[in-house]
Scaffold this motif. Sequence first.
Motif, PDB file in Angstrom:
ATOM      1  N   GLN A   1       0.846  -1.192   0.000  1.00  0.00           N
ATOM      2  CA  GLN A   1       0.000   0.000   0.000  1.00  0.00           C
ATOM      3  C   GLN A   1       0.883   1.244   0.000  1.00  0.00           C
ATOM      4  O   GLN A   1       1.917   1.281   0.670  1.00  0.00           O
ATOM      5  N   ILE A   2       0.491   2.238  -0.754  1.00  0.00           N
ATOM      6  CA  ILE A   2       1.215   3.506  -0.764  1.00  0.00           C
ATOM      7  C   ILE A   2       0.661   4.398   0.337  1.00  0.00           C
ATOM      8  O   ILE A   2      -0.537   4.680   0.388  1.00  0.00           O
ATOM      9  N   TRP A   3       1.559   4.826   1.226  1.00  0.00           N
ATOM     10  CA  TRP A   3       1.178   5.778   2.266  1.00  0.00           C
ATOM     11  C   TRP A   3       1.609   7.177   1.824  1.00  0.00           C
ATOM     12  O   TRP A   3       2.774   7.388   1.468  1.00  0.00           O
ATOM     13  N   ARG A   4       0.712   8.111   1.856  1.00  0.00           N
ATOM     14  CA  ARG A   4       1.056   9.519   1.611  1.00  0.00           C
ATOM     15  C   ARG A   4       1.218  10.192   2.968  1.00  0.00           C
ATOM     16  O   ARG A   4       0.233  10.419   3.686  1.00  0.00           O
ATOM     17  N   VAL A   5       2.483  10.457   3.314  1.00  0.00           N
ATOM     18  CA  VAL A   5       2.776  10.945   4.663  1.00  0.00           C
ATOM     19  C   VAL A   5       3.664  12.189   4.593  1.00  0.00           C
ATOM     20  O   VAL A   5       4.299  12.479   3.572  1.00  0.00           O
ATOM     21  N   LYS A   6       3.728  12.898   5.713  1.00  0.00           N
ATOM     22  CA  LYS A   6       4.522  14.117   5.798  1.00  0.00           C
ATOM     23  C   LYS A   6       5.978  13.783   6.137  1.00  0.00           C
ATOM     24  O   LYS A   6       6.248  12.929   6.977  1.00  0.00           O
ATOM     25  N   LEU A   7       6.875  14.487   5.473  1.00  0.00           N
ATOM     26  CA  LEU A   7       8.305  14.415   5.793  1.00  0.00           C
ATOM     27  C   LEU A   7       8.793  15.819   6.114  1.00  0.00           C
ATOM     28  O   LEU A   7       8.733  16.716   5.269  1.00  0.00           O
ATOM     29  N   ARG A   8       9.244  16.020   7.331  1.00  0.00           N
ATOM     30  CA  ARG A   8       9.834  17.292   7.737  1.00  0.00           C
ATOM     31  C   ARG A   8      11.349  17.148   7.673  1.00  0.00           C
ATOM     32  O   ARG A   8      11.930  16.349   8.398  1.00  0.00           O
ATOM     33  N   ASP A   9      11.987  17.912   6.792  1.00  0.00           N
ATOM     34  CA  ASP A   9      13.437  17.793   6.635  1.00  0.00           C
ATOM     35  C   ASP A   9      14.124  19.139   6.481  1.00  0.00           C
ATOM     36  O   ASP A   9      15.263  19.212   6.019  1.00  0.00           O
ATOM     37  N   GLN A  10      13.436  20.209   6.863  1.00  0.00           N
ATOM     38  CA  GLN A  10      14.041  21.546   6.820  1.00  0.00           C
ATOM     39  C   GLN A  10      14.632  21.850   8.190  1.00  0.00           C
ATOM     40  O   GLN A  10      13.918  22.016   9.176  1.00  0.00           O
ATOM     41  N   ASN A  11      15.948  21.928   8.263  1.00  0.00           N
ATOM     42  CA  ASN A  11      16.654  22.137   9.530  1.00  0.00           C
ATOM     43  C   ASN A  11      17.284  23.523   9.575  1.00  0.00           C
ATOM     44  O   ASN A  11      17.877  23.979   8.581  1.00  0.00           O
ATOM     45  N   VAL A  12      17.161  24.171  10.723  1.00  0.00           N
ATOM     46  CA  VAL A  12      17.723  25.503  10.921  1.00  0.00           C
ATOM     47  C   VAL A  12      18.440  25.531  12.263  1.00  0.00           C
ATOM     48  O   VAL A  12      18.126  24.744  13.164  1.00  0.00           O
ATOM     49  N   PRO A  13      19.426  26.428  12.433  1.00  0.00           N
ATOM     50  CA  PRO A  13      20.092  26.557  13.740  1.00  0.00           C
ATOM     51  C   PRO A  13      19.083  26.909  14.827  1.00  0.00           C
ATOM     52  O   PRO A  13      18.173  27.704  14.618  1.00  0.00           O
ATOM     53  N   ASP A  14      19.250  26.296  15.983  1.00  0.00           N
ATOM     54  CA  ASP A  14      18.371  26.548  17.117  1.00  0.00           C
ATOM     55  C   ASP A  14      19.041  27.486  18.121  1.00  0.00           C
ATOM     56  O   ASP A  14      18.545  28.567  18.420  1.00  0.00           O
ATOM     57  N   LYS A  15      20.195  27.054  18.629  1.00  0.00           N
ATOM     58  CA  LYS A  15      20.942  27.879  19.572  1.00  0.00           C
ATOM     59  C   LYS A  15      22.318  28.190  18.999  1.00  0.00           C
ATOM     60  O   LYS A  15      22.939  27.343  18.361  1.00  0.00           O
ATOM     61  N   LEU A  16      22.768  29.413  19.236  1.00  0.00           N
ATOM     62  CA  LEU A  16      24.074  29.857  18.764  1.00  0.00           C
ATOM     63  C   LEU A  16      24.985  30.138  19.955  1.00  0.00           C
ATOM     64  O   LEU A  16      24.531  30.496  21.037  1.00  0.00           O
TER      65      LEU A  16
END
Length: 451
Positions: free
Chosen positions: A386-401
Motif C-alpha cells: 500500500q502507498i502511504w502519503r505521509v509528511k516528511l519534515r526535513d528543513q533544519n535551521v540553527p536553534d541555539k548559537l
Amino acid sequence: MMMHKLLPAALACLFAVPAAMAAENMVTVAEKSQFTKTGRYTEVDTLCKNFQKNYPKWVRCQEIGRSPEGRPILVLIASKTGALTPLSVKEKQIPVTLIQGGIHAGEIDGKDAGFLVLRELFENPSSDVLDKQVVMFVPVFNVDGHERFGKWNRPNQRGPEEMGWRTSAQNANLNRDYAKAETPEMQAMLRLVNQWDPLVTVDLHVTDGAKFEHDISVQIEPKHAGDEKLRTAGQMLQQAVLQDLSKAGSLPQPFYMSFNEEDDPMSGFTDEVPGARFSNGYFMLRNRFGILVETHSWKDYATRVRITRNTLHAVLNQVAQQGVQWKKMAEEADMQAMRMAGKDVPVSYRTTDAYKTVEFRGYAYTRTQSDISGALMTRYDESKPQIWRVKLRDQNVPDKLARLPEGGYVVPAAWAKMVVEKLRAHGIQFQALTSGWGAMARRVFKSSRWR
C-alpha cells in the motif's frame, strides 16, 4: 618448443589451487550457512588474520584496544596504495574510509557484508577501489555484546538464527558515546580515528519497528549542517549511493524510517541533524563525512547482507572517484574553522514545521487494541502492499548559537585533569599553563581544532 607452449598452462594450474584455498579460508559462516547463521567472534579473529596471510602486501590485521571483558577489538586495514600506516597515509595524502560494524551487536549485517566486500575487491583484478584509498574495517565494535549470543536478542528481526546484544558488557550503548567517550571501546575507536583521520566513516545498523517495503536508509552528514562545501559534497555522495542502490533493485530512502509517533504510520517522518553522540553527527563536527546505514529488520538476513554489501561497494566507489577532491575540501574546512574566533556558531538545530508529502511504500494495516497491554497496536498485512502519503519534515535551521571566544577557553586547575582527558580522547589541541593568572592573560588555554 612443446615444453615452452605448455609452461603457461602449467603455471596457471599451479596458481589456481592456492587462489581457491585463499578464497575458502575467507568465506564466512554466514555464506556457508546460506545466511541462516552468523559466526562468533573467534571467526572475526580468524578471518582478519587470513586476509593478512593471503595478502601480506596489502592487508594488516591489528588490535586497537580491549573490551571491558578483555576481548581484542580488531581492525582490518586494506589498501594497494602501499600506505598501511598513519604516517604513510599522511605523506601520500591517501583518503581513508572507515567501515564500522556491530556497534549494536545484534545488528550484525555489517560484519558479514564487510568481509564479503573486501574479498570481492581483492578477487576482482579489474577493480581499482583499493588503489585509491585505504579501507579500515572494524567488523565488530561492541565485541562483548557480540558474544552475548542468543536467539531472541532481537525478536522483531528476521535472522540470523542467533545474534549478539545491543549494549556492551557495562550496559553502555556505544552508539550514544561518541562525544562523551566514556567507554573503553569508544576511547579505543577514537584513538584509531585520531591516528588515521578517516575522510569517510560508514556506520552499519539494522533498524526495526514498522513493516514496509523499503529496505534501507542511507543518511549522510554534512548535508543538513556543517561546512557549506562539504554539505554540497555530502548531498552528491548520498544521491550517488541511493542511485546505485536503486539500480541494484533496492528501495532506499535518505532519511531514518522511524515514525514521529511510535507505531503510527500516518504521523510521518522527520529527517533531522544528528547529535554528536552519534557517529554521523560526530564526524560532521570534525569536518569529515559520517554515513549512517540502516537496513530493515523485517527483511531476511541474506537480503540485508546483500543490500549492505551493495551499499559498501557504492560508497567505496565514490571515495575512489572523489576522495582526493573531498580530502582537500575537508582540509580547507579545517583551516576555515581555525579562523572562526569571535563568530557565532550553531550548537544545536531544530526541524521547522515545513513539510513535503512523500509516497512511502508500506502495507495495509489496522490499528486495534492489544489483547495483552490494551494499548493501540498496528498490525500489518504483508500480502497487501500500500502507498502511504505521509509528511516528511526535513528543513533544519540553527536553534541555539554560541559565540566563540577570541583567544580560546581557560579551564581552572581543579577541572583540568577531567577536561584534558576528553580533549586528548578527541584529538583536540590544547596548551597547559604552569604559571599564575598573570601568565594566563598572556598565554590562554587553547582548544582550537582537531589535529
